[in-house]
Design an enzyme around this catalytic site. Structure first.
Site, PDB file in Angstrom:
ATOM      1  N   LYS A 231      51.805  35.345 -20.233  1.00  0.00           N
ATOM      2  CA  LYS A 231      52.864  34.492 -19.689  1.00  0.00           C
ATOM      3  C   LYS A 231      54.040  35.393 -19.350  1.00  0.00           C
ATOM      4  CE  LYS A 231      55.770  30.457 -20.619  1.00  0.00           C
ATOM      5  NZ  LYS A 231      56.096  29.388 -21.590  1.00  0.00           N
ATOM      6  N   LYS A 289      49.933  32.840 -16.658  1.00  0.00           N
ATOM      7  CA  LYS A 289      51.016  32.040 -16.091  1.00  0.00           C
ATOM      8  C   LYS A 289      52.126  32.981 -15.633  1.00  0.00           C
ATOM      9  CE  LYS A 289      54.299  28.364 -17.284  1.00  0.00           C
ATOM     10  NZ  LYS A 289      54.854  27.482 -18.340  1.00  0.00           N
TER      11      LYS A 289
END
Length: 367
Positions: A231, A289
């Site tokens: 992320k 992400k």
């Protein structure tokens, strides 16, 4: 319609390498012609390497405690749903073949705190909604949950903010171990309510193993843990933070960004470090992400782990597509389907996308 055929005469200047075949037609000698496998839809569909299906999707739903829905200005087509509306959305998603949903709560300001204790309230909005969804739809839907403190934090960070100023730039720190303890409480509250999958998105060190152990200690060995492995500290999250009002706050004394715990967008090898740790700590699936700007990371993890890979088609990506479509600059359906196919081609097994229900994909992708 009469097909155009180049004349056999020498009316045009010859080009090296071209000949005339036995029928006196222009011929560029070559045995391999890849276009033969693209000549019609029957051949294209037979040889297609990747498909996008509703079963690949995880449908994110924003939920709040109000009894009516609210529009999200920066995410046209997405809503903050009431509990009743969430129930309807789940039913409609199931009808489209989408059987995985994930809940993201907007928490009332008066319930927020630095320790984010509301995150593990068994009577909170998320546990109560999980129980309600599972009571109505049972095993036909997998309920995923976000495990992170930022929706519940009055500081706007994914972790507990320190009272000292020993952090980056002489600012407050995001406390790792104290945060992980709260995340375990949060995951347990969600599992007790009936969650099928918990997805820690906080990026604290060691949280996957701690959550796995906490779940197993109470017999929740069937609850899956999906790690937000890579992320990144991305600029693509703005509309999501608008939806939840969860952006870092100046009043926290901590940096107004999340760079001390989310990954540097300049790094790729670091994703392998995170992946190896998450695998060793018991993750069942790894997530990348954002999605589209990080297709290389999706492929990197796919090539270096045997676990399934998921990609998050994040709010900023969604907002850009929506904005261009609303202005007539792109064909929204075709562009969205192509974007989703890119995730699959890069190696994603699952795709978390706000378009999961909107695109209403009921068959394999055909462009």
């Amino acid at each position: 319609m009469v097909a155009f055929v180049l004349p056999a005469s020498n009316s045009r200047e010859p080009v090296f390498g071209f000949q005339r075949n036995l029928k006196d037609e222009l011929w560029l000698p070559q045995r391999a012609r890849p276009r033969r496998n693209r000549k019609n839809e029957a051949i294209r569909s037979m040889t297609r390497e990747n498909e996008v299906k509703p079963s690949n999707f995880i449908y994110p739903l924003f939920v709040h405690t109000k009894d009516h829905n609210e529009e999200i200005a920066s995410m046209p087509g997405c809503l903050r749903h009431s509990a009743d509306s969430v129930m309807q959305e789940v039913g409609e998603a199931l009808a489209e073949g989408v059987s995985n949903i994930i809940l993201f709560p907007k928490i009332p300001e008066e319930l927020k705190s630095n320790a984010a204790d509301e995150c593990h309230n068994p009577s909170g909005i998320v546990p109560e909604l999980i129980t309600r969804i599972k009571s109505k739809y049972g095993s036909s839907v997998n309920v995923w949950t976000d495990v992170a403190l930022d929706p519940y934090s009055d500081q706007g960070h994914d972790g507990i903010v320190s009272s000292d100023r020993r952090g980056d730039g002489g600012m407050a720190r995001i406390l790792n171990d104290e945060t992980v303890e709260q995340l375990c409480r949060q995951a347990l509250a969600q599992a007790r309510a009936g969650a099928d999958v918990v997805a820690p998105s906080d990026m604290m060190d060691g949280r996957i193993g701690a959550i796995r152990d906490a779940l197993d200690s109470e017999g929740f060995t069937d609850v899956s843990v999906v790690a937000y492995t890579a992320k990144y500290a991305s600029a693509f999250y703005g509309p999501f933070r608008d939806a939840l009002e969860s952006a870092p706050r100046a009043s926290s004394g901590a940096p107004r960004n999340k760079r001390t715990y989310q990954m540097d967008p300049a790094n790729s090898r670091e994703a392998l470090v995170e992946a190896r740790l998450d695998v060793a700590e018991g993750a069942d699936m790894l997530m990348v992400k954002p999605g589209m700007p990080y297709l290389d990371i999706i492929r990197l993890l796919k090539d270096n782990t045997h676990l399934p890979i998921s990609a998050y088609h994040v709010s900023g990506e969604y907002a850009m597509l929506k904005a261009a479509a609303l202005r007539g600059w792109i064909n929204e359906r075709d562009t969205v389907l192509e974007s989703l196919l890119c995730f699959k081609r890069a190696g994603a097994d699952a795709i978390l996308t706000y378009y999961a229900k909107q695109v209403r994909v009921v068959c394999v992708l055909s462009i």
